[in-house]
Design a protein around this motif. Structure first.
Motif, PDB file in Angstrom:
ATOM      1  N   LEU A  86      44.462   9.651   6.766  1.00 20.92           N
ATOM      2  CA  LEU A  86      43.883   8.318   6.945  1.00 20.92           C
ATOM      3  C   LEU A  86      43.909   7.896   8.408  1.00 20.92           C
ATOM      4  O   LEU A  86      42.977   7.281   8.914  1.00 20.92           O
ATOM      5  CB  LEU A  86      44.660   7.284   6.118  1.00 20.92           C
ATOM      6  N   LEU A  87      45.014   8.237   9.084  1.00 19.28           N
ATOM      7  CA  LEU A  87      45.218   7.704  10.434  1.00 19.28           C
ATOM      8  C   LEU A  87      44.662   8.585  11.552  1.00 19.28           C
ATOM      9  O   LEU A  87      44.401   8.099  12.654  1.00 19.28           O
ATOM     10  CB  LEU A  87      46.715   7.507  10.681  1.00 19.28           C
ATOM     11  N   GLU A  88      44.501   9.872  11.295  1.00 18.78           N
ATOM     12  CA  GLU A  88      44.251  10.819  12.376  1.00 18.78           C
ATOM     13  C   GLU A  88      43.120  10.423  13.326  1.00 18.78           C
ATOM     14  O   GLU A  88      43.253  10.473  14.540  1.00 18.78           O
ATOM     15  CB  GLU A  88      43.996  12.216  11.790  1.00 18.78           C
ATOM     16  N   LEU A  89      41.990  10.023  12.756  1.00 19.89           N
ATOM     17  CA  LEU A  89      40.821   9.814  13.618  1.00 19.89           C
ATOM     18  C   LEU A  89      40.783   8.451  14.301  1.00 19.89           C
ATOM     19  O   LEU A  89      40.063   8.262  15.274  1.00 19.89           O
ATOM     20  CB  LEU A  89      39.541   9.992  12.799  1.00 19.89           C
ATOM     21  N   LEU A  90      41.558   7.492  13.766  1.00 15.51           N
ATOM     22  CA  LEU A  90      41.362   6.107  14.205  1.00 15.51           C
ATOM     23  C   LEU A  90      41.517   5.907  15.707  1.00 15.51           C
ATOM     24  O   LEU A  90      40.708   5.251  16.347  1.00 15.51           O
ATOM     25  CB  LEU A  90      42.302   5.175  13.436  1.00 15.51           C
ATOM     26  N   TRP A  91      42.567   6.471  16.301  1.00 18.49           N
ATOM     27  CA  TRP A  91      42.791   6.250  17.730  1.00 18.49           C
ATOM     28  C   TRP A  91      42.652   7.537  18.540  1.00 18.49           C
ATOM     29  O   TRP A  91      43.066   7.611  19.679  1.00 18.49           O
ATOM     30  CB  TRP A  91      44.170   5.628  17.968  1.00 18.49           C
ATOM     31  N   LEU A  92      42.069   8.552  17.905  1.00 18.84           N
ATOM     32  CA  LEU A  92      41.939   9.851  18.584  1.00 18.84           C
ATOM     33  C   LEU A  92      41.052   9.741  19.825  1.00 18.84           C
ATOM     34  O   LEU A  92      41.228  10.457  20.800  1.00 18.84           O
ATOM     35  CB  LEU A  92      41.357  10.871  17.604  1.00 18.84           C
ATOM     36  N   GLY A  93      40.091   8.820  19.769  1.00 18.70           N
ATOM     37  CA  GLY A  93      39.175   8.661  20.902  1.00 18.70           C
ATOM     38  C   GLY A  93      39.793   7.935  22.085  1.00 18.70           C
ATOM     39  O   GLY A  93      39.195   7.872  23.155  1.00 18.70           O
ATOM     40  N   ARG A  94      40.973   7.352  21.879  1.00 16.60           N
ATOM     41  CA  ARG A  94      41.650   6.662  22.984  1.00 16.60           C
ATOM     42  C   ARG A  94      42.439   7.694  23.770  1.00 16.60           C
ATOM     43  O   ARG A  94      43.534   8.081  23.386  1.00 16.60           O
ATOM     44  CB  ARG A  94      42.590   5.588  22.428  1.00 16.60           C
ATOM     45  N   LEU A  95      41.881   8.159  24.876  1.00 11.08           N
ATOM     46  CA  LEU A  95      42.498   9.259  25.598  1.00 11.08           C
ATOM     47  C   LEU A  95      43.707   8.809  26.417  1.00 11.08           C
ATOM     48  O   LEU A  95      43.654   7.768  27.061  1.00 11.08           O
ATOM     49  CB  LEU A  95      41.467   9.930  26.513  1.00 11.08           C
ATOM     50  N   PRO A  96      44.789   9.592  26.365  1.00  9.69           N
ATOM     51  CA  PRO A  96      45.985   9.234  27.132  1.00  9.69           C
ATOM     52  C   PRO A  96      45.812   9.629  28.596  1.00  9.69           C
ATOM     53  O   PRO A  96      46.466  10.521  29.106  1.00  9.69           O
ATOM     54  CB  PRO A  96      47.084  10.061  26.463  1.00  9.69           C
ATOM     55  N   VAL A  97      44.877   8.964  29.275  1.00  9.36           N
ATOM     56  CA  VAL A  97      44.507   9.369  30.627  1.00  9.36           C
ATOM     57  C   VAL A  97      45.192   8.486  31.657  1.00  9.36           C
ATOM     58  O   VAL A  97      45.098   7.265  31.567  1.00  9.36           O
ATOM     59  CB  VAL A  97      42.974   9.251  30.790  1.00  9.36           C
ATOM     60  N   GLY A  98      45.857   9.099  32.617  1.00  9.96           N
ATOM     61  CA  GLY A  98      46.487   8.342  33.695  1.00  9.96           C
ATOM     62  C   GLY A  98      47.411   7.267  33.158  1.00  9.96           C
ATOM     63  O   GLY A  98      48.311   7.540  32.384  1.00  9.96           O
ATOM     64  N   ALA A  99      47.131   6.015  33.529  1.00 11.29           N
ATOM     65  CA  ALA A  99      48.023   4.923  33.153  1.00 11.29           C
ATOM     66  C   ALA A  99      47.655   4.308  31.800  1.00 11.29           C
ATOM     67  O   ALA A  99      48.301   3.375  31.358  1.00 11.29           O
ATOM     68  CB  ALA A  99      48.020   3.859  34.231  1.00 11.29           C
ATOM     69  N   ALA A 100      46.606   4.840  31.116  1.00 12.47           N
ATOM     70  CA  ALA A 100      46.187   4.273  29.839  1.00 12.47           C
ATOM     71  C   ALA A 100      47.144   4.700  28.728  1.00 12.47           C
ATOM     72  O   ALA A 100      47.489   5.866  28.627  1.00 12.47           O
ATOM     73  CB  ALA A 100      44.773   4.740  29.498  1.00 12.47           C
ATOM     74  N   ILE A 101      47.586   3.741  27.930  1.00 15.57           N
ATOM     75  CA  ILE A 101      48.491   4.048  26.810  1.00 15.57           C
ATOM     76  C   ILE A 101      47.816   3.628  25.510  1.00 15.57           C
ATOM     77  O   ILE A 101      47.590   2.444  25.293  1.00 15.57           O
ATOM     78  CB  ILE A 101      49.833   3.295  26.962  1.00 15.57           C
ATOM     79  N   PRO A 102      47.476   4.598  24.642  1.00 13.52           N
ATOM     80  CA  PRO A 102      46.858   4.237  23.358  1.00 13.52           C
ATOM     81  C   PRO A 102      47.898   3.646  22.403  1.00 13.52           C
ATOM     82  O   PRO A 102      49.088   3.867  22.584  1.00 13.52           O
ATOM     83  CB  PRO A 102      46.344   5.576  22.808  1.00 13.52           C
ATOM     84  N   PRO A 103      47.453   2.877  21.358  1.00 17.28           N
ATOM     85  CA  PRO A 103      48.386   2.404  20.330  1.00 17.28           C
ATOM     86  C   PRO A 103      49.144   3.599  19.735  1.00 17.28           C
ATOM     87  O   PRO A 103      48.609   4.700  19.644  1.00 17.28           O
ATOM     88  CB  PRO A 103      47.470   1.769  19.293  1.00 17.28           C
ATOM     89  N   ASP A 104      50.394   3.355  19.338  1.00 14.20           N
ATOM     90  CA  ASP A 104      51.267   4.463  18.937  1.00 14.20           C
ATOM     91  C   ASP A 104      50.999   4.898  17.497  1.00 14.20           C
ATOM     92  O   ASP A 104      51.720   4.522  16.577  1.00 14.20           O
ATOM     93  CB  ASP A 104      52.726   4.037  19.109  1.00 14.20           C
ATOM     94  N   ASP A 105      49.964   5.726  17.302  1.00 11.59           N
ATOM     95  CA  ASP A 105      49.656   6.175  15.940  1.00 11.59           C
ATOM     96  C   ASP A 105      50.710   7.134  15.399  1.00 11.59           C
ATOM     97  O   ASP A 105      50.822   7.321  14.193  1.00 11.59           O
ATOM     98  CB  ASP A 105      48.244   6.775  15.828  1.00 11.59           C
ATOM     99  N   THR A 106      51.514   7.719  16.293  1.00  9.26           N
ATOM    100  CA  THR A 106      52.593   8.601  15.839  1.00  9.26           C
ATOM    101  C   THR A 106      53.610   7.821  15.015  1.00  9.26           C
ATOM    102  O   THR A 106      53.953   8.211  13.892  1.00  9.26           O
ATOM    103  CB  THR A 106      53.311   9.214  17.051  1.00  9.26           C
ATOM    104  N   GLN A 107      54.098   6.722  15.579  1.00 10.75           N
ATOM    105  CA  GLN A 107      55.124   5.941  14.866  1.00 10.75           C
ATOM    106  C   GLN A 107      54.533   5.247  13.642  1.00 10.75           C
ATOM    107  O   GLN A 107      55.213   5.074  12.634  1.00 10.75           O
ATOM    108  CB  GLN A 107      55.785   4.930  15.808  1.00 10.75           C
ATOM    109  N   VAL A 108      53.259   4.861  13.724  1.00 10.32           N
ATOM    110  CA  VAL A 108      52.603   4.276  12.551  1.00 10.32           C
ATOM    111  C   VAL A 108      52.575   5.308  11.424  1.00 10.32           C
ATOM    112  O   VAL A 108      52.854   4.999  10.262  1.00 10.32           O
ATOM    113  CB  VAL A 108      51.162   3.810  12.894  1.00 10.32           C
ATOM    114  N   ALA A 109      52.288   6.568  11.771  1.00  5.04           N
ATOM    115  CA  ALA A 109      52.208   7.631  10.761  1.00  5.04           C
ATOM    116  C   ALA A 109      53.567   7.912  10.133  1.00  5.04           C
ATOM    117  O   ALA A 109      53.692   7.992   8.905  1.00  5.04           O
ATOM    118  CB  ALA A 109      51.646   8.908  11.396  1.00  5.04           C
TER     119      ALA A 109
END
Lengths: 231, 250
Positions: A55-78
């Motif tokens: 269910l969760l895999e694709l939701l924030w996959l497009g948010r790339l962990p580039v440089g100083a950008a921090i995506p929402p923590d889908d790991t801990q949500v999972a």
């Protein structure tokens, strides 16, 4: 296993896979599709984790962990959604896929907490840089190397903290929501199950930057649907 | 006196340490302390005393690139440092080389590993996941980590043995073109995955398959909304609310 043991095991997983997000390895055990089944497997219900991860895999996959950008923590949500689904069933009137869907829905917004925690860890690491510079000024290379390793501890604390907050807030929210929503969520389960992957796929399509992505998607979809209908 | 080439155990330590490159990521200089940490075993081999500390300071400068693409850079720097320690003339200095390659390699790595390999591996793994197969995470890890670990290990060793020529080798791999191809495959795969999920969902609800085609405009609309900056959280929660309310009152 005992519920207390479930929480301890999940906490350990949360730290281990949490480090994979930024600090160490990045072999993608931090992705929901891996982290959630791993949690489920250690708690004796791998298929629950597999469903949460899917269910969760694709939701924030497009948010790339580039440089100083921090995506929402889908790991801990999972990890947290898996734990909540497995442990909360006994105290709530909801169970099975509807419970799994509600746990995931409740945990999802809390991914922001992880984002904040990681930002704090990265800020905290600024001190390590200063410590390393000071160490080099005094000619101590080994101390500078140790400074680097302390960063792992900072990231670990951030992961554990986000996990704990998501589990705690999620538990309280579920106790409040289940009496109100058990029936409707059960009735809407089929649609909800389709919502997650379809929204995820739409987001990925938007983020892939492929020419004519939507046309290509539509053609592929229509062909596959036709084949499935014919077969 | 010329120091020898790095012994295998020192190289192995650099490779292993490079896996912790982002362990102390900070907003001031990003991966810089990680580079120092990864390079330290080699620097100790090349230099002593004052020279060692000076080398340490060189590597504590600002550094930021894609964590996997950092490996060929670190490898080439090992070679540059080795030449420098022998007093050889080098065409490009260590710091200049770092500054020159880190931005383009960040762009290549982001587009290839994050932008292409990761969604592709996820697309394939999700087929397994929705079939209820626990192979899903295994497939995901294998698909992603073959190119990942190859880049980390072969990239670093290749960089060390080829020096600056590694830049040409990487250019010839045409990773940006490959990324575009992989992304196209992913789009097709996701089209199939959506159709498959829709088909079984409609079948389960006893609705005619033809209605499934309505999913195409819905996905296209959602994808357009996401490009307009509507967050995924909002979309999922709004969709869930509509579904739950219609189940409640419908």
């Amino acid at each position: 296993t005992m519920p207390a043991a479930d929480y301890l095991i999940s906490g350990a997983v949360a730290v281990g896979v949490g480090l994979d997000r930024t600090a160490a390895l990045q072999v993608m055990i931090s992705r929901p599709i891996v982290a959630a089944p791993l949690t489920g497997w250690l708690l004796g219900e791998p298929l629950v984790g597999l469903q949460v991860g899917a269910l969760l895999e694709l939701l924030w996959l497009g948010r790339l962990p580039v440089g100083a950008a921090i995506p929402p923590d889908d790991t801990q949500v999972a990890v947290a959604s898996t734990l909540l689904t497995i442990t909360m069933g006994e105290s709530l009137v909801l169970s099975g896929p509807p419970l799994l869907l509600l746990c995931t829905l409740v945990a999802m917004p809390l991914g922001k907490i992880g984002q904040l925690a990681e930002r704090l860890a990265r800020n905290w690491n600024g001190r390590l840089l200063i410590a390393a510079e000071t160490a080099l000024e005094t000619g101590d290379l080994a101390a500078a190397e140790r400074s680097h390793l302390w960063g792992l501890a900072h990231f670990a604390v951030a992961s554990l903290a986000s996990f704990a907050v998501i589990v705690l807030t999620g538990t309280l929210t579920l106790h409040a929501l289940v009496p109100l929503l058990a029936g409707p969520v059960e009735a809407a389960a089929g649609g909800l199950r389709l919502t997650f992957p379809l929204v995820g796929i739409a987001i990925i399509l938007g983020s892939l930057n492929v020419k004519r992505a939507r046309t290509l998607f539509g053609a592929s979809f229509a062909t596959a649907l036709l084949l499935l209908w014919l077969l | 006196m010329e120091p020898d080439r790095l012994p295998a155990r020192v190289l192995a330590r650099v490779v292993l340490r490079s896996l912790l490159l982002q362990g102390s990521w900070n907003f001031e200089r990003l991966q810089s302390l990680g580079v120092l940490y990864a390079m330290a075993p080699a620097l100790r081999f090349y230099y002593r005393g004052e020279e060692l500390i000076a080398a340490g300071k060189r590597h504590l400068e600002y550094f930021n690139t894609h964590p996997f693409m950092a490996s060929p850079v670190l490898g080439a720097i090992l070679d540059l440092e080795q030449r420098r320690s022998r007093g050889e003339e080098v065409s490009v200095g260590v710091q200049d080389f770092r500054r020159m390659v880190m931005a383009p390699y960040a762009a290549i790595g982001d587009a290839f590993f994050w932008g292409a390999i990761r969604p592709l591996a996820a697309g394939v793994a999700l087929f397994f996941a929705f079939m209820g197969s626990l192979w899903a995470p295994v497939v995901y890890l294998l698909l992603f980590n073959f190119p990942h670990l190859w880049c980390r290990v072969a990239g670093l060793l290749g960089g060390y043995s080829l020096g600056l020529r590694i830049v040409e080798v990487i250019r010839r791999l045409r990773l940006p073109d490959l990324a575009v191809r992989f992304k196209e495959v992913t789009v097709i795969l996701l089209g199939g995955l959506s159709a498959w999920l829709t088909f079984f969902s409609l079948e389960g609800e006893g609705v005619s398959t033809g209605w499934g085609l309505a999913v195409i405009p819905v996905v296209v609309l959602l994808s357009w909304l996401s490009r307009q900056g509507i967050s995924v959280l909002l979309m999922v929660l709004a969709a869930a609310m509509v579904l739950v309310l219609s189940a409640q009152f419908g």
